[in-house]
Write a protein that holds these residues in place. Structure first.
Motif, mmCIF file in Angstrom:
data_model
loop_
_atom_site.group_PDB
_atom_site.id
_atom_site.type_symbol
_atom_site.label_atom_id
_atom_site.label_comp_id
_atom_site.label_asym_id
_atom_site.label_seq_id
_atom_site.Cartn_x
_atom_site.Cartn_y
_atom_site.Cartn_z
ATOM 1 N N SER A 85 0.840 -1.187 0.000
ATOM 2 C CA SER A 85 0.000 0.000 0.000
ATOM 3 C C SER A 85 0.873 1.234 0.000
ATOM 4 O O SER A 85 1.953 1.233 0.562
ATOM 5 C CB SER A 85 -0.905 0.007 1.240
ATOM 6 N N PRO A 115 -2.228 -8.577 -0.760
ATOM 7 C CA PRO A 115 -3.197 -7.546 -0.369
ATOM 8 C C PRO A 115 -3.731 -7.733 1.047
ATOM 9 O O PRO A 115 -3.987 -6.752 1.752
ATOM 10 C CB PRO A 115 -4.317 -7.714 -1.407
ATOM 11 N N THR A 119 -3.156 -4.960 3.978
ATOM 12 C CA THR A 119 -4.310 -4.381 4.657
ATOM 13 C C THR A 119 -4.210 -4.580 6.165
ATOM 14 O O THR A 119 -4.511 -3.672 6.952
ATOM 15 C CB THR A 119 -5.617 -5.005 4.137
ATOM 16 N N ALA A 122 -1.832 -2.111 7.486
ATOM 17 C CA ALA A 122 -2.404 -0.769 7.529
ATOM 18 C C ALA A 122 -3.270 -0.595 8.770
ATOM 19 O O ALA A 122 -3.253 0.448 9.412
ATOM 20 C CB ALA A 122 -3.236 -0.511 6.266
ATOM 21 N N MET A 137 -5.868 5.110 6.179
ATOM 22 C CA MET A 137 -5.867 3.754 5.629
ATOM 23 C C MET A 137 -6.757 3.678 4.390
ATOM 24 O O MET A 137 -6.403 3.054 3.387
ATOM 25 C CB MET A 137 -6.345 2.748 6.666
ATOM 26 N N VAL A 141 -5.711 2.580 0.465
ATOM 27 C CA VAL A 141 -6.397 1.601 -0.380
ATOM 28 C C VAL A 141 -6.847 2.254 -1.683
ATOM 29 O O VAL A 141 -6.756 1.664 -2.762
ATOM 30 C CB VAL A 141 -7.602 0.991 0.365
ATOM 31 N N ARG A 144 -3.920 2.684 -4.073
ATOM 32 C CA ARG A 144 -3.583 1.408 -4.696
ATOM 33 C C ARG A 144 -4.532 1.134 -5.860
ATOM 34 O O ARG A 144 -4.124 0.692 -6.938
ATOM 35 C CB ARG A 144 -3.676 0.295 -3.645
#
Length: 222
Positions: A85, A115, A119, A122, A137, A141, A144
């Motif tokens: 990310s 991913p 995540t 994050a 956060m 996303v 990305r």
């Protein structure tokens, strides 16, 4: 349940799962660059990630700086470094160490789990006990997603592999010293006029990013 403890445990379990899916996997790590912070590491990654972060060189650092997947050798082992990310402080990078050169099946497994790991990182890094950090956060996303959308536009304008499209975006951003996420977002806005997810609080890229994206798009359409 303690949020940070849960998050760190989740990352470890995801890494354990990834290594279990890859024959010959000797370790996996997650770090943030340029902060040089090792978030989590198991197996060989504990030593080899720390070594690259301390020395400021290696596939992990290259993946962070170039914002692209990088493969190489560290400590006699093959490593795949994948930037996950993109935040204000830089990308979160997943490293996977193997006792053999990575093949198609290895890369596919890494692509599927990365991913989830990014995540989880994050959540741990930006959401622990601070509500406002959740917005950061979400933006990570979104960034990305916009990069993936921009890659699709490049591939549509000039038939190329995903990696080649990404390299083209990276070169354009580096040449103008503009963040990749800004160039990608600007390109999506220039071509589509809007963002697919209709995000209401997207920070508009700087004017220079639009200039870079516009010149790139014109070159692709020639």
């Amino acid at each position: 349940m303690d949020q940070v403890k849960f998050g760190a445990e989740l990352i470890s379990r995801l890494m354990d799962h990834l290594c279990s899916q890859l024959p010959g996997c000797t370790g996996a790590g997650l770090s943030v660059w340029p902060e040089g912070k090792l978030v989590r590491a198991i197996g060989a990654a504990a030593e080899l990630d720390a070594e690259q972060l301390a020395g400021g060189a290696g596939p992990l650092v290259d993946a962070s700086r170039d914002e692209r997947q990088v493969s190489g050798k560290v400590g006699g082992m093959d490593v795949v470094a994948v930037p996950g990310s993109w935040g204000n402080s830089g990308p979160v990078v997943l490293t996977v160490y193997l006792d053999h050169e990575p093949g198609v099946a290895d890369l596919k497994a890494i692509e599927e789990i990365e991913p989830l790991v990014a995540t989880a990182a994050a959540v741990v890094e930006f959401c622990a006990g601070e509500v406002l950090r959740a917005d950061q956060m979400v933006r990570m996303v979104q960034h990305r997603r916009y990069i993936e959308q921009a890659k699709g536009l490049v591939m549509g304008a000039r038939p190329s592999a995903p990696g080649e499209a990404f390299e083209l975006l990276v070169r354009a951003s580096q040449h103008a010293n503009v963040k990749l996420r800004d160039v990608a977002t600007a390109l999506v806005l220039i071509v589509g006029g809007t963002l697919e997810d209709s995000a209401e609080e997207v920070v508009e890229p700087p004017a220079v990013a639009f200039d870079v994206a516009r010149r790139l798009w014109e070159a692709l359409r020639k």
